[in-house]
Write a protein that holds these residues in place. Structure first.
Motif, PDB file in Angstrom:
ATOM      1  N   SER A 200     -19.905 -12.297   0.919  1.00  0.00           N
ATOM      2  CA  SER A 200     -18.186 -12.869   0.788  1.00  0.00           C
ATOM      3  C   SER A 200     -17.504 -11.604   0.792  1.00  0.00           C
ATOM      4  O   SER A 200     -16.550 -11.505   0.505  1.00  0.00           O
TER       5      SER A 200
ATOM      6  N   LYS B 136     -23.473 -13.156  -2.347  1.00  0.00           N
ATOM      7  CA  LYS B 136     -22.262 -12.094  -2.885  1.00  0.00           C
ATOM      8  C   LYS B 136     -22.053 -10.863  -1.519  1.00  0.00           C
ATOM      9  O   LYS B 136     -20.898 -10.036  -1.365  1.00  0.00           O
TER      10      LYS B 136
ATOM     11  N   CYS C  98     -17.367  -7.249  -7.743  1.00  0.00           N
ATOM     12  CA  CYS C  98     -17.932  -8.030  -7.359  1.00  0.00           C
ATOM     13  C   CYS C  98     -19.031  -8.372  -8.144  1.00  0.00           C
ATOM     14  O   CYS C  98     -19.946  -7.038  -7.803  1.00  0.00           O
TER      15      CYS C  98
END
Length: 627
Positions: A103, A100, A113
């Motif tokens: 990203s 994450k 997120c």
């Protein structure tokens, strides 16, 4: 984690739920569950490294609402991991967070997120609760067992979204956090409205007869049996396959499992003997689940170790500080398991791991806290983090030097000695007048800023230092006298940053690593400097905005809440700037323009598509430079 799918299942039984007025009662709170719930509701832009001021306000507002409605909260927080029981789960979660974080680099916005939170939310939560005088207890390992036992002893509700508690024998039931109406626009008296789940009403709805509500004995309780068959965290899924085949049901078919138990077995004991027997792995899972639901309410005077020792050689002051949340859980994790997971941050993959910047602080932290081996010998601590200049996870063994006093010697040192040791660890030889830094809460943040600005291998640009110092002064001015109000929850937050700079985010990640390690070391040294609330000093969204202003040569002090304080601290930094070490360089926070030689090579690159030839322009050839 809870039992997957159980929350949705129990919602289908409205008779098991009742409208409840939360007022004039004690309330046991699953602290970690509440922390992540409030963090998920906060409007974090996860790319920026944390908007701690808004999270702090949300936590303060939540507990102020409870206190205003005559609710006495008791917050129970998890301690260290319990050995290798959930190591695989912890590693999986760590890798997911790393994914994450990757990203978010270059993303247009970072609000959605799920499960990725800034690295200092735990410290912000603790300080916010402590400032209100709320009762906080940090447990040895997971707090669930103590939470169940205390809610049963005190005859009060338990607040949590964890579905494990739905099968616990709690006379006053479970209140899901998501059901609380703690933010209201009216004045409907001193009452918080919510939904309360009653397990005995649920058992009546599904046709299970249970005597556990008046006989607090696991022998008569269907709860532990159902928890194992529903596959809780203590049960391996592969062990349940033959049981499901025997009962003629599928995995997580909760209604089918309950119907089979109701029709086939008259009592809980009959079901346990027929399904689990008296020994084996499944029987061990059932025993562990019963201990989970019927554990002791008391906390021991020592912290149990997962390495086979009877107890860790920690002095009493460490245990007392741990219980009230004043000791470092990170240090305790390193001491008990010789293994730590360094929280992933938003940083460019091509750069070295941000946690390298604080390795010198963590070495001292391990040296003080990790118990000595009998007969001496080398000691190492495994650090799980991102690989340098890459995106893969890696385990790095850190050697502990073993030349510092242990925890038992800390109380014999004076405050000035402990403070000198803390500052010397962070920045080396310190020739500055520490009394010049006022208020005293600024000392630790300024020391970490000094380390980040002048001693990191990749030194940040001057505008980045200005932006972070502006965050210090602005956040402190906003929060030092702040009180909860309804207007805070009504306001709209801007969605995303137009000029998000991932190079700045990488540099800030290094400072956060230094700051976090310094907070841990300050706690281990018995607080030679005042405890610092990160929300009072850092807001990543604000840092990004201030950096853009500084870079554009705008009047970045026009909106500064405490201009005199900023100028005083900036003068301190400039006046005490050390000579640049050989080999160190100032980090550019913007992509560099390719040299003429590189441009010439790029122009020669061609691609063949059918019978056509086309010159390809390489992306990122032109970009603005930092000052």
């Amino acid at each position: 984690m809870g039992i997957k799918g159980l929350t949705a299942f129990v919602k289908d039984f409205p008779k098991a739920w009742e409208n409840f007025e939360l007022t004039q009662t004690k309330l046991i709170i699953d602290g970690n569950n509440l922390l992540y719930f409030l963090a998920s509701k906060a409007t974090f832009d996860s790319r920026c490294g944390g908007e701690y001021s808004d999270f702090y306000k949300m936590v303060r507002s939540f507990f102020a609402s409870l206190v205003r409605n005559a609710v006495t909260p008791c917050v129970l927080l998890d301690g260290v991991d319990n050995g290798d029981e959930k190591l695989a789960t912890t590693q999986t979660r760590h890798e997911e967070r790393m994914g994450k974080a990757r990203s978010l680099v270059g993303a247009l916005a970072g609000y959605s997120c799920d499960g990725f939170f800034p690295p200092l939310v735990h410290q912000v939560f603790l300080r916010a609760v402590a400032n209100l005088g709320v009762d906080v207890i940090v447990c040895d390992h997971e707090a669930d067992v103590i939470a169940i036992a205390r809610a049963r002893r005190d005859r009060c509700p338990l607040l949590s979204n964890d579905s494990d508690f739905f099968l616990a024998n709690l006379p006053d039931g479970v209140v899901p956090i998501y059901s609380l109406e703690w933010i209201r626009d009216d004045d409907r008296g001193q009452v918080i409205y919510c939904q309360r789940f009653q397990r005995d009403l649920f058992f009546k709805s599904v046709g299970l007869e249970s005597e556990a509500h008046w006989r607090l004995d696991p022998k008569y309780d269907f709860g532990p049996l159902l928890a194992v068959l529903f596959q809780n965290d203590l049960t391996d899924a592969d062990l349940l396959i033959p049981i499901y085949q025997k009962l003629g049901v599928g995995r997580r078919q909760f209604r089918g499992i309950i119907n089979k138990l109701r029709k086939k077995y008259a009592t809980v004991l009959d079901a346990e003997i027929d399904i689990f027997g008296s020994e084996g792995q499944l029987h061990a899972c059932l025993v562990a689940t019963k201990e989970f639901y019927y554990g002791s309410v008391e906390l021991k005077e020592t912290v149990s170790s997962a390495l086979g020792w009877d107890k860790l050689p920690f002095p009493k002051w460490v245990i007392a500080a741990l219980r009230r949340g004043d000791f470092s859980l990170f240090a305790l994790q390193a001491a008990s398991l010789r293994r730590v997971f360094l929280l992933p941050q938003v940083e460019t993959v091509a750069s070295p791991c941000s946690h390298n910047a604080s390795l010198h602080i963590r070495r001292v932290l391990y040296d003080i806290t990790v118990p000595r081996r009998r007969g001496g010998g080398k000691v190492t601590v495994e650090e799980h983090r991102r690989r340098d200049n890459g995106e893969d996870p890696v385990i790095v063994p850190v050697k502990v030097p073993r030349n510092l006093p242990s925890l038992s010697c800390i109380p014999s040192l004076s405050q000035s000695e402990r403070r000198a040791h803390l500052i010397r660890t962070i920045v080396g030889e310190w020739n500055c007048d520490i009394d010049y830094i006022k208020p005293v809460e600024f000392v630790l943040p300024m020391v970490t800023l000094f380390c980040w600005a002048y001693q990191c291998k990749e030194q940040p640009a001057k505008n980045a230092i200005r932006a972070l110092l502006l965050s210090f002064t602005n956040c402190y001015a906003l929060l030092k006298d702040w009180k909860p109000s309804r207007e805070f929850h009504k306001r709209e937050r801007p969605r995303g940053l137009i000029n998000f700079n991932d190079g700045l985010a990488t540099a800030i990640a290094r400072w956060q690593s230094i700051f976090s390690s310094s907070l841990h070391l300050n706690a281990v040294l018995r607080l030679p400097l005042p405890q610092v609330n990160p929300a009072y000093f850092f807001d990543g969204f604000l840092v990004q905005r201030m950096y853009a202003k500084c870079k554009q040569h705008k009047d970045f002090l026009s909106n500064c809440k405490q201009r005199d304080l900023f100028e005083k601290m900036w003068t301190f930094l400039v006046k005490n700037k050390p000579e640049r070490k050989a080999g160190s360089k100032t980090e550019s926070l913007s992509p560099r323009r390719p040299s003429a030689k590189i441009k010439k090579k790029q122009k020669k690159k061609m691609v063949v598509q059918g019978s056509r030839f086309a010159c390809l322009k390489i992306e990122g050839e032109s970009s603005s430079e930092d000052d």
